[in-house]
Design a protein around this motif. Structure first.
Motif, short mmCIF file in Angstrom:
data_model
loop_
_atom_site.label_atom_id
_atom_site.label_comp_id
_atom_site.label_asym_id
_atom_site.label_seq_id
_atom_site.Cartn_x
_atom_site.Cartn_y
_atom_site.Cartn_z
N HIS A 127 0.50 1.79 -3.64
CA HIS A 127 -0.83 1.64 -4.21
C HIS A 127 -1.93 2.35 -3.42
O HIS A 127 -3.10 2.03 -3.59
CB HIS A 127 -1.16 0.16 -4.36
CG HIS A 127 -0.35 -0.53 -5.44
ND1 HIS A 127 -0.70 -0.49 -6.77
CD2 HIS A 127 0.80 -1.23 -5.37
CE1 HIS A 127 0.19 -1.17 -7.48
NE2 HIS A 127 1.13 -1.63 -6.66
N SER A 128 -1.54 3.25 -2.52
CA SER A 128 -2.54 4.04 -1.79
C SER A 128 -2.24 5.53 -1.95
O SER A 128 -1.06 5.92 -2.01
CB SER A 128 -2.53 3.69 -0.29
OG SER A 128 -2.95 2.37 -0.08
N ARG B 233 -7.54 3.20 1.06
CA ARG B 233 -6.36 2.34 0.93
C ARG B 233 -6.46 1.46 -0.31
O ARG B 233 -7.52 0.98 -0.67
CB ARG B 233 -6.19 1.44 2.15
CG ARG B 233 -5.82 2.16 3.42
CD ARG B 233 -5.32 1.18 4.46
NE ARG B 233 -3.93 0.80 4.22
CZ ARG B 233 -3.43 -0.39 4.51
NH1 ARG B 233 -4.21 -1.32 5.01
NH2 ARG B 233 -2.15 -0.65 4.29
N TYR B 234 -5.36 1.29 -0.97
CA TYR B 234 -5.23 0.42 -2.14
C TYR B 234 -6.05 0.91 -3.34
O TYR B 234 -6.35 0.13 -4.23
CB TYR B 234 -5.63 -1.02 -1.80
CG TYR B 234 -4.65 -1.68 -0.85
CD1 TYR B 234 -3.39 -2.05 -1.28
CD2 TYR B 234 -4.99 -1.93 0.47
CE1 TYR B 234 -2.48 -2.66 -0.42
CE2 TYR B 234 -4.10 -2.53 1.35
CZ TYR B 234 -2.84 -2.89 0.89
OH TYR B 234 -1.96 -3.48 1.74
N LEU C 283 -5.02 -10.10 -1.59
CA LEU C 283 -5.38 -8.99 -2.47
C LEU C 283 -6.77 -9.18 -3.07
O LEU C 283 -7.54 -8.22 -3.20
CB LEU C 283 -4.35 -8.84 -3.59
CG LEU C 283 -2.95 -8.39 -3.18
CD1 LEU C 283 -2.02 -8.34 -4.40
CD2 LEU C 283 -2.99 -7.03 -2.49
N SER D 18 0.82 -1.22 0.00
CA SER D 18 0.00 0.00 0.00
C SER D 18 0.85 1.27 0.00
O SER D 18 0.34 2.36 -0.24
CB SER D 18 -0.95 0.00 1.20
OG SER D 18 -0.25 0.12 2.42
N ARG E 194 -7.85 -2.73 -5.44
CA ARG E 194 -9.09 -3.20 -4.85
C ARG E 194 -10.33 -2.91 -5.69
O ARG E 194 -11.40 -3.43 -5.39
CB ARG E 194 -9.28 -2.58 -3.47
CG ARG E 194 -9.49 -1.09 -3.48
CD ARG E 194 -9.43 -0.48 -2.10
NE ARG E 194 -10.44 -1.01 -1.20
CZ ARG E 194 -10.51 -0.72 0.09
NH1 ARG E 194 -9.62 0.09 0.63
NH2 ARG E 194 -11.46 -1.21 0.86
#
Length: 410
Positions: free
Chosen positions: A193-194, A208-209, A279, A190, A223
């Motif tokens: 990817h966040s 998040r994500y 994931l 994350s 996500r």
């Protein structure tokens, strides 16, 4: 010299080092396990400058506030961690505190490494201590005075950091829990990817994500379902991407190519499966999913120009209908990257080119040439707008201004 040969010599050196090593009756397996965990943590990527000894540090890590240079992790006593011990090393991972009690900058992801167990920390430390020491004085961070003060990290931690032990969820499978330990801990997925807030901390909760910026590239959502992110990737394609750097849809490039090269391709099949299990179970914010912007039809003149450029410059590899070539050239029809809400990675790929990472299954690293010298900002924008709205795709137009902002920025 082979890695096995290097490890043998490292082990001999460790055994000859004295009583600390001799106390560990399982030194060989500990060092080997440490090597594996160091790869899971992708440590070499941040702590190595291309062409220089591995783990010797001084790699520039750009942040929104300035540049930080990574630490020397070799056992050099003056410039590395040669005078550290397993306790101080664990404290750095667990609390973000250096050997002399100084607060570490969160570019070092202790906010994730706090999940790492003491056993794994000790194994990583044993491996790093087995490396040849490299004297390499680390450059000072280039940060504004207030942010550069180590003491200011105490306030940052109060707002954004909590020491945590990994606690398995009894309601989930062992595979899922292993994946969570890897993804949230050493893997620190994350971190890229966040999205981040104004003081550089990862946004929490449903944010998040959902995608974030990493070294000037946009790391996609992990996500989301539907057009954006990897939510609709089958497990087999996720596993292939992490293990081999490619799947039937696309290939890793940009910062993710280095993650594949230095980290995930070395992971066991069991750990890859565990990561994918976790994931794939990330929750989807249904409200956010419904709020996706409706795409307005781009202007015909833009689509016509984009179609002409695509036919002459792109179709030979990506196919006249965006179908790509499996295992070689990315499919553009239905691509989650093409549909990304943030087109930064698409723009950078066209301007700067992209190169796949060689792996055991795909030793030939196919590359996409850069077009910065060939296409104007308006032409790049038109081409990408066409790709995002042809072959059944539907996404917002790419603006000439967005291309201009990225041209020459990296």
């Amino acid at each position: 010299m082979t890695r096995t040969g290097t490890l043998v010599i490292a082990l001999i050196g460790l055994l000859a080092a004295g009583p600390v090593a001799a106390q560990d009756a399982n030194t060989w397996s500990t060092v080997k396990r440490g090597l594996y965990l160091t790869r899971v943590g992708d440590c070499e990527a941040c702590h190595t400058v291309a062409g220089q000894p591995s783990y010797a540090g001084n790699r520039a890590l750009p942040t929104p506030f300035g540049t930080i240079y990574s630490a020397n992790l070799t056992p050099d006593p003056d410039t590395g961690i040669g005078d550290w011990n397993a306790d101080t090393f664990f404290r750095a991972l667990d609390e973000g505190v250096g050997e002399d009690g100084e607060r570490l900058y969160p570019a070092f992801p202790y906010t994730h490494f706090t999940y790492v167990t003491r056993e794994d920390s000790d194994a990583i430390f044993a491996y790093l201590q087995s490396l040849d020491p490299v004297r390499n004085e680390i450059r000072k961070p280039e940060l504004p005075p207030l942010i550069g003060m180590r003491a200011s990290m105490r306030a940052w931690n109060l707002l954004n950091f909590e020491e945590k032990d990994f606690v398995p969820d009894p309601e989930k499978s062992a595979d899922w829990n292993r994946g969570r330990y890897l993804v949230e801990g050493l893997g620190h997925c994350s971190a890229c990817h966040s999205p981040r807030n104004l003081i550089g901390a990862e946004k929490q909760g449903s944010a998040r994500y959902t995608g974030g910026m990493a070294e000037g590239w946009f790391a996609p959502s992990l996500r989301a379902e539907g057009r954006d992110g990897i939510g609709d990737w089958p497990e087999t394609e996720l596993k292939a991407f992490l293990k081999h750097g490619r799947n039937d849809r696309t290939a890793a490039f940009g910062p993710m190519a280095e993650v594949i090269d230095k980290s995930t391709r070395w992971m066991t099949d069991a750990d890859i499966s565990a990561v994918v299990a976790y994931l794939r179970d990330l929750p989807v914010d249904a409200e956010e999913e419904n709020d996706r912007d409706e795409t307005a039809r781009p202007e015909d003149t833009v689509m016509t120009l984009g179609a002409e450029i695509y036919a002459t410059q792109c179709a030979a590899c990506h196919g006249p209908k965006g179908e790509g070539v499996k295992g070689m050239f990315a499919t553009l029809a239905g691509s989650s990257l093409v549909h990304s809400r943030n087109p930064t990675t698409l723009i950078r790929a066209v301007l700067d080119g992209a190169k796949a990472v060689p792996t055991d299954r795909y030793p030939t690293p196919f590359a996409m040439p850069p077009f910065h010298w060939k296409l104007s900002d308006a032409e790049v924008a038109a081409t990408l707008t066409y790709v995002r709205n042809a072959f059944g795709n539907s996404a917002s137009a790419v603006t000439e201004e967005a291309v201009a902002d990225l041209r020459g920025a990296h």
